[in-house]
Design a protein around this motif. Sequence first.
Motif, PDB file in Angstrom:
ATOM      1  N   MET A   1      40.328  82.863 -13.460  1.00 22.19           N
ATOM      2  CA  MET A   1      40.001  81.455 -13.306  1.00 22.19           C
ATOM      3  C   MET A   1      39.574  81.208 -11.858  1.00 22.19           C
ATOM      4  SD  MET A   1      42.456  78.205 -13.955  1.00 22.19           S
ATOM      5  CE  MET A   1      41.709  76.605 -13.998  1.00 22.19           C
ATOM      6  N   SER A   2      38.506  80.457 -11.704  1.00 18.99           N
ATOM      7  CA  SER A   2      38.028  80.173 -10.352  1.00 18.99           C
ATOM      8  C   SER A   2      38.746  78.937  -9.786  1.00 18.99           C
ATOM      9  CB  SER A   2      36.520  79.944 -10.370  1.00 18.99           C
ATOM     10  OG  SER A   2      36.219  78.800 -11.129  1.00 18.99           O
ATOM     11  N   ILE A   3      38.722  78.832  -8.482  1.00 22.86           N
ATOM     12  CA  ILE A   3      39.370  77.721  -7.794  1.00 22.86           C
ATOM     13  C   ILE A   3      38.325  76.650  -7.517  1.00 22.86           C
ATOM     14  CG2 ILE A   3      40.584  77.044  -5.692  1.00 22.86           C
ATOM     15  CD1 ILE A   3      41.773  79.873  -5.632  1.00 22.86           C
ATOM     16  N   VAL A   4      38.570  75.455  -8.041  1.00 23.60           N
ATOM     17  CA  VAL A   4      37.659  74.316  -7.874  1.00 23.60           C
ATOM     18  C   VAL A   4      38.468  73.106  -7.430  1.00 23.60           C
ATOM     19  CG1 VAL A   4      36.001  75.142  -9.595  1.00 23.60           C
ATOM     20  CG2 VAL A   4      37.878  73.672 -10.305  1.00 23.60           C
ATOM     21  N   ARG A   5      37.771  72.024  -7.086  1.00 19.49           N
ATOM     22  CA  ARG A   5      38.452  70.794  -6.690  1.00 19.49           C
ATOM     23  C   ARG A   5      39.374  70.331  -7.822  1.00 19.49           C
ATOM     24  NH1 ARG A   5      38.546  66.332  -3.552  1.00 19.49           N
ATOM     25  NH2 ARG A   5      38.749  64.338  -4.586  1.00 19.49           N
ATOM     26  N   GLY A   6      40.608  70.026  -7.478  1.00 15.32           N
ATOM     27  CA  GLY A   6      41.586  69.592  -8.470  1.00 15.32           C
ATOM     28  C   GLY A   6      42.469  70.704  -9.003  1.00 15.32           C
ATOM     29  N   SER A   7      42.157  71.950  -8.665  1.00 17.57           N
ATOM     30  CA  SER A   7      42.979  73.075  -9.121  1.00 17.57           C
ATOM     31  C   SER A   7      44.353  73.023  -8.461  1.00 17.57           C
ATOM     32  CB  SER A   7      42.333  74.413  -8.744  1.00 17.57           C
ATOM     33  OG  SER A   7      41.121  74.617  -9.391  1.00 17.57           O
ATOM     34  N   ILE A   8      45.348  73.444  -9.207  1.00 16.79           N
ATOM     35  CA  ILE A   8      46.673  73.628  -8.632  1.00 16.79           C
ATOM     36  C   ILE A   8      46.791  75.112  -8.326  1.00 16.79           C
ATOM     37  CG2 ILE A   8      49.149  73.513  -9.052  1.00 16.79           C
ATOM     38  CD1 ILE A   8      48.605  71.076 -10.796  1.00 16.79           C
ATOM     39  N   VAL A   9      47.165  75.413  -7.066  1.00 14.73           N
ATOM     40  CA  VAL A   9      47.218  76.799  -6.611  1.00 14.73           C
ATOM     41  C   VAL A   9      48.559  77.083  -5.943  1.00 14.73           C
ATOM     42  CG1 VAL A   9      44.723  77.007  -6.305  1.00 14.73           C
ATOM     43  CG2 VAL A   9      46.139  76.210  -4.410  1.00 14.73           C
ATOM     44  N   ARG A  10      48.896  78.372  -5.879  1.00 15.65           N
ATOM     45  CA  ARG A  10      50.087  78.840  -5.171  1.00 15.65           C
ATOM     46  C   ARG A  10      49.615  79.671  -3.991  1.00 15.65           C
ATOM     47  NH1 ARG A  10      52.540  83.534  -4.990  1.00 15.65           N
ATOM     48  NH2 ARG A  10      51.319  84.340  -6.729  1.00 15.65           N
ATOM     49  N   ALA A  11      50.180  79.425  -2.827  1.00 11.79           N
ATOM     50  CA  ALA A  11      49.833  80.200  -1.640  1.00 11.79           C
ATOM     51  C   ALA A  11      50.473  81.578  -1.744  1.00 11.79           C
ATOM     52  CB  ALA A  11      50.301  79.477  -0.385  1.00 11.79           C
ATOM     53  N   LYS A  12      49.679  82.627  -1.554  1.00  9.77           N
ATOM     54  CA  LYS A  12      50.178  83.997  -1.628  1.00  9.77           C
ATOM     55  C   LYS A  12      50.540  84.555  -0.263  1.00  9.77           C
ATOM     56  CE  LYS A  12      46.592  85.883  -3.636  1.00  9.77           C
ATOM     57  NZ  LYS A  12      45.730  86.850  -4.351  1.00  9.77           N
ATOM     58  N   ALA A  13      50.089  83.897   0.809  1.00  4.71           N
ATOM     59  CA  ALA A  13      50.329  84.418   2.152  1.00  4.71           C
ATOM     60  C   ALA A  13      50.438  83.275   3.150  1.00  4.71           C
ATOM     61  CB  ALA A  13      49.184  85.343   2.551  1.00  4.71           C
ATOM     62  N   GLY A  14      51.031  83.585   4.273  1.00  8.34           N
ATOM     63  CA  GLY A  14      51.124  82.607   5.349  1.00  8.34           C
ATOM     64  C   GLY A  14      52.419  81.825   5.319  1.00  8.34           C
ATOM     65  N   ARG A  15      52.479  80.846   6.164  1.00  3.32           N
ATOM     66  CA  ARG A  15      53.663  80.000   6.312  1.00  3.32           C
ATOM     67  C   ARG A  15      54.001  79.249   5.019  1.00  3.32           C
ATOM     68  NH1 ARG A  15      53.182  77.019  11.841  1.00  3.32           N
ATOM     69  NH2 ARG A  15      53.436  79.143  12.535  1.00  3.32           N
ATOM     70  N   GLU A  16      52.989  78.965   4.218  1.00  3.38           N
ATOM     71  CA  GLU A  16      53.161  78.184   2.985  1.00  3.38           C
ATOM     72  C   GLU A  16      53.404  79.071   1.762  1.00  3.38           C
ATOM     73  OE1 GLU A  16      50.143  78.260   4.611  1.00  3.38           O
ATOM     74  OE2 GLU A  16      50.369  76.539   5.919  1.00  3.38           O
ATOM     75  N   LYS A  17      53.665  80.358   1.945  1.00  6.41           N
ATOM     76  CA  LYS A  17      53.793  81.308   0.840  1.00  6.41           C
ATOM     77  C   LYS A  17      54.719  80.780  -0.256  1.00  6.41           C
ATOM     78  CE  LYS A  17      54.910  86.065  -0.191  1.00  6.41           C
ATOM     79  NZ  LYS A  17      55.316  87.348   0.322  1.00  6.41           N
ATOM     80  N   ASP A  18      54.263  80.918  -1.507  1.00  9.43           N
ATOM     81  CA  ASP A  18      54.972  80.540  -2.730  1.00  9.43           C
ATOM     82  C   ASP A  18      55.082  79.035  -2.961  1.00  9.43           C
ATOM     83  OD1 ASP A  18      55.323  83.191  -3.485  1.00  9.43           O
ATOM     84  OD2 ASP A  18      57.201  83.370  -2.388  1.00  9.43           O
ATOM     85  N   ASN A  19      54.453  78.214  -2.156  1.00  9.34           N
ATOM     86  CA  ASN A  19      54.417  76.767  -2.389  1.00  9.34           C
ATOM     87  C   ASN A  19      53.166  76.413  -3.176  1.00  9.34           C
ATOM     88  OD1 ASN A  19      56.777  76.372  -0.949  1.00  9.34           O
ATOM     89  ND2 ASN A  19      55.709  76.021   0.969  1.00  9.34           N
ATOM     90  N   PHE A  20      53.247  75.328  -3.934  1.00  9.41           N
ATOM     91  CA  PHE A  20      52.116  74.875  -4.730  1.00  9.41           C
ATOM     92  C   PHE A  20      51.366  73.757  -4.012  1.00  9.41           C
ATOM     93  CE2 PHE A  20      54.762  76.898  -7.913  1.00  9.41           C
ATOM     94  CZ  PHE A  20      53.818  77.587  -8.665  1.00  9.41           C
ATOM     95  N   PHE A  21      50.039  73.745  -4.209  1.00 10.15           N
ATOM     96  CA  PHE A  21      49.165  72.772  -3.567  1.00 10.15           C
ATOM     97  C   PHE A  21      48.078  72.344  -4.537  1.00 10.15           C
ATOM     98  CE2 PHE A  21      50.905  75.418  -0.234  1.00 10.15           C
ATOM     99  CZ  PHE A  21      51.228  74.507   0.753  1.00 10.15           C
ATOM    100  N   VAL A  22      47.419  71.231  -4.219  1.00 10.12           N
ATOM    101  CA  VAL A  22      46.243  70.770  -4.947  1.00 10.12           C
ATOM    102  C   VAL A  22      45.033  71.034  -4.060  1.00 10.12           C
ATOM    103  CG1 VAL A  22      45.061  68.779  -5.932  1.00 10.12           C
ATOM    104  CG2 VAL A  22      47.517  68.998  -6.194  1.00 10.12           C
ATOM    105  N   VAL A  23      43.966  71.559  -4.646  1.00  9.92           N
ATOM    106  CA  VAL A  23      42.751  71.847  -3.898  1.00  9.92           C
ATOM    107  C   VAL A  23      41.929  70.564  -3.783  1.00  9.92           C
ATOM    108  CG1 VAL A  23      40.596  73.169  -3.870  1.00  9.92           C
ATOM    109  CG2 VAL A  23      42.717  74.247  -4.646  1.00  9.92           C
ATOM    110  N   LEU A  24      41.606  70.189  -2.548  1.00 10.09           N
ATOM    111  CA  LEU A  24      40.815  68.981  -2.299  1.00 10.09           C
ATOM    112  C   LEU A  24      39.337  69.295  -2.184  1.00 10.09           C
ATOM    113  CD1 LEU A  24      43.125  67.319   0.353  1.00 10.09           C
ATOM    114  CD2 LEU A  24      43.084  66.945  -2.113  1.00 10.09           C
ATOM    115  N   GLY A  25      39.012  70.514  -1.865  1.00  8.58           N
ATOM    116  CA  GLY A  25      37.613  70.914  -1.746  1.00  8.58           C
ATOM    117  C   GLY A  25      37.508  72.406  -1.513  1.00  8.58           C
TER     118      GLY A  25
END
Length: 80
Positions: A1-25
């Motif tokens: 599945m591709s990542i587009v505006r409105g997608s809900i994603v999980r961060a795999k790396a970085g300070r935000e690892k394993d947190n969920f976010f909404v893609v704004l753009g």
Amino acid sequence: MSIVRGSIVRAKAGREKDNFFVVLGVESGYAYIADGRTRRLEKPKKKKLIHLAPANKVYEGSIETNPQIKRILNDFKNGG
């Protein structure tokens, strides 16, 4: 599945690892993400697409406020 505006994603790396976010753009290999709490709509995080895992859910509608982003993520986490 591709990542587009409105997608809900999980961060795999970085300070935000394993947190969920909404893609704004999405722009040339990067996504702008927010969670409505630490990363707000006014100042989204710019994150490489390879560091994000799509959660197979896309929000179909306009994303305009931080409480709305919180609600979208809470509904997702609670199985809604």
